[in-house]
Motif scaffolding. Structure first.
Motif, short mmCIF file in Angstrom:
data_model
loop_
_atom_site.label_atom_id
_atom_site.label_comp_id
_atom_site.label_asym_id
_atom_site.label_seq_id
_atom_site.Cartn_x
_atom_site.Cartn_y
_atom_site.Cartn_z
N ALA A 359 0.84 -1.21 0.00
CA ALA A 359 0.00 0.00 0.00
C ALA A 359 0.87 1.26 0.00
O ALA A 359 0.61 2.22 -0.74
N LEU A 360 1.92 1.25 0.82
CA LEU A 360 2.81 2.42 0.90
C LEU A 360 3.51 2.67 -0.44
O LEU A 360 3.59 3.80 -0.92
N ILE A 361 4.03 1.59 -1.03
CA ILE A 361 4.77 1.76 -2.29
C ILE A 361 3.84 2.25 -3.39
O ILE A 361 4.16 3.18 -4.14
N MET A 362 2.66 1.64 -3.48
CA MET A 362 1.73 2.05 -4.55
C MET A 362 1.32 3.51 -4.36
O MET A 362 1.21 4.26 -5.33
N GLY A 363 1.10 3.89 -3.11
CA GLY A 363 0.70 5.27 -2.83
C GLY A 363 1.81 6.26 -3.13
O GLY A 363 1.65 7.20 -3.92
N PHE A 364 2.98 6.01 -2.54
CA PHE A 364 4.08 6.97 -2.70
C PHE A 364 4.58 7.04 -4.15
O PHE A 364 5.06 8.08 -4.58
N ASN A 365 4.51 5.95 -4.88
CA ASN A 365 5.04 5.96 -6.25
C ASN A 365 4.06 6.48 -7.30
O ASN A 365 4.43 6.68 -8.45
N LEU A 366 2.81 6.68 -6.90
CA LEU A 366 1.79 7.05 -7.89
C LEU A 366 2.16 8.27 -8.76
O LEU A 366 1.99 8.22 -9.98
N PRO A 367 2.70 9.35 -8.17
CA PRO A 367 3.00 10.53 -9.01
C PRO A 367 3.98 10.24 -10.14
O PRO A 367 3.94 10.89 -11.18
#
Ligand SMILES: Cc1cc2nc3c(=O)[nH]c(=O)nc-3n(C[C@H](O)[C@H](O)[C@H](O)COP(=O)(O)OP(=O)(O)OC[C@H]3O[C@@H](n4cnc5c(N)ncnc54)[C@H](O)[C@@H]3O)c2cc1C
Length: 482
Positions: A359-367
């Motif tokens: 969840a953290l990786i998908m969220g932080f990498n989205l931009p």
């Protein structure tokens, strides 16, 4: 400026909102309930290979072994190699993990980054503070439908605000649906809304049969608490009323066996009339290491020298909206991140502490990915099932769904039981946008996939097909009939 909405304020939604804001984008978060999802009550921690005797390769190997042949290997490589980066990112932002790394079931190394035994709460409070500092707008409301035209999401409907149109990107971070079992570690927000709503609008879902049951949940009075895996890593024992560590009958690693094996072992012990407890007496420095569990025990007049009664319960739903590691669904401009999504990282069974990580990786990498050409998920040569949604008939209450799922779609499944569940759900109206209809729809897909999968693999166990079948080393996908 793009109009970007994030639905859900769990760890996936908040990290996406923070990252988007930090990259200069405007974003609004809409959530059914502030602090509502699993993130706030998650316990153990975040897995990442950061010590010198560890490596992303070893983390990947553990993930693949537990995933039991159904992991997407590229997704596993991506998330395990991004894991140390996200830990560093959080640390640079000012979050302080405790200095020791913990061990959890299925991991070959100590790699669980944690904050005592309340990692989720600590992370969520930190991220909420950051989000407010950055001026992220968070509002309470509920997504009820999507507006999709020509395969592109154009808008969405909420209970309070009605139709919000001209949306450039919509990010679903609505969590999973493990609340839909009578015994569960999940909060009542987690009823599968995002999956059901996007499915009706044409999104492909996958891996719905793989529901992970957590082996060690304690219910004392009216309060339920998950007794985290790290307790067992630190020396807690699972015993029956005679003090026998029966779990070794089922797996050589005893209490540190993968969750599915341990859940079945405890379930069978309970079903055969025994009582099952966790003996915490062997944990050194218990009060400092596990303040949350310690408080819980004290509230109920127990201490760590008493045995705590435990039972298994639904915990994590592996299946969800099919996405690639960027979070792209097959509907353009519609992202799904966190537990609502299925990247293939977990395969047939999730390695402990890999979901906060995902969840953290998908969220932080989205931009990084927003505005790039849209790839969408890769659908391999699995089984694609097209279903027609019944738009009339009765509705089942969420309480009834929970009863049906526990009885027929639970830890030990059989063809007869699953058939009953499928027949029941097929009578229901699952085409309307309501919480009850969403709950019945995701349960229907779960029962249907579990009925089709005539083998036992990972978190899915069929008493009538107790072995793994190499022919079933493939995914089951669902899409709605046009
Ligand atoms: C007790 C417990 C302990 C756990 N411990 C760990 C652990 O130690 N390590 C680990 O890796 N994983 C752990 N997990 C799993 C992990 O917590 C979850 O997978 C993760 O938190 C999911 O985050 P998320 O942001 O995707 O969803 P959630 O945190 O569940 O958030 C979903 C959000 O969506 C909102 N929402 C839902 N439907 C709607 C709607 N229709 N409209 C608007 N908003 C909506 C909810 O209000 C909520 O804010 C644990 C889970 C539980 C229950």
């Amino acid at each position: 400026m793009w109009l970007i909405y994030v639905i859900g304020d769990g760890i996936a939604g908040l990290s996406a909102a923070i990252a988007l804001r930090r990259s200069g984008r405007g974003v609004t978060v809409i959530t059914k309930e502030l602090h509502g999802g699993s993130s706030f009550i998650s316990k153990g921690g975040v897995a990442a290979a950061t010590s010198i005797d560890d490596s992303p390769q070893l983390h990947a190997e553990d993930t693949l072994r537990v995933g039991d042949g159904l992991c997407d290997v590229d997704a596993v490589r991506y998330f395990t190699s991004e894991a140390p980066v996200v830990i560093e990112k959080l640390t640079n932002m000012g979050f302080e993990f405790d200095s020791d790394l913990r061990l959890e079931g299925g991991h070959s190394r100590r790699r669980i980054h944690h904050k005592a035994d309340e990692t989720g709460r600590a992370l969520m409070e930190f991220l909420l503070r950051k989000a407010f500092e950055l001026g992220v707008n968070i509002v309470e409301d509920e997504l009820t439908a999507l507006q999709v035209r020509d395969g592109v999401v154009k808008g969405f409907v909420t209970r309070e605000r009605g139709l919000i149109s001209n949306v450039d990107y919509l990010v679903l971070a609505t969590g999973g649906y493990a609340y839909l079992w009578r015994y569960t570690s999940n909060p009542p927000t987690n009823t599968g809304d995002g999956i059901a709503i996007a499915f009706r609008a044409g999104a492909v879902v996958s891996d719905m049969e793989f529901v992970q049951f957590h082996p060690t949940i304690a219910t004392l009075g009216n309060e339920t608490m998950l007794l985290t895996e790290t307790l067992r890593g630190e020396g807690a024992r699972v015993v029956n009323e005679f003090g026998v560590r029966f779990t070794f009958k089922y797996h050589e690693r005893g209490e540190l066996a993968p969750r599915d094996v341990l859940s079945r072992a405890i379930y069978m012990e309970l079903m055969s009339g025994h009582r099952v407890y966790m003996d915490l007496g062997g944990i050194e420095d218990f009060e400092r290491k596990f303040p949350g569990v310690n408080d819980f025990l004290r509230r109920h007049g127990l201490g760590n020298k008493d045995w705590v009664p435990i039972h298994p319960g639904a915990h994590f739903t592996i299946g969800g909206l099919r996405v690639n590691v960027r979070g792209e669904t097959n509907i353009r401009s519609l992202y799904a991140i966190g537990e609502v999504a299925d990247t293939g990282l977990h395969g047939a069974n999730r390695l402990a502490s890999n979901s906060l990580l995902e969840a953290l990786i998908m969220g932080f990498n989205l931009p990084r990915y927003i505005g790039e050409p849209w790839d969408g998920p890769r659908l391999d040569d699995g089984l694609m099932v097209t279903v027609k949604l019944r738009d009339h008939g009765p509705m089942m209450s969420i309480g009834e769904v929970r009863r049906v799922n526990w009885e027929y779609v639970g830890i030990l499944r059989s063809g007869d039981g699953l058939r009953k569940a499928v027949d029941l759900y097929e009578q229901m109206n699952v085409a309307v946008n309501s919480r009850e209809s969403n709950a019945a729809l995701v349960s229907y897909l779960t029962a249907y996939a579990a009925l089709l999968r005539t083998e036992s693999r990972g978190a899915h166990y069929r008493v009538d097909y107790p072995s793994k079948d190499a022919n079933w080393r493939r995914r089951i996908y669902f899409k709605v009939s046009a």
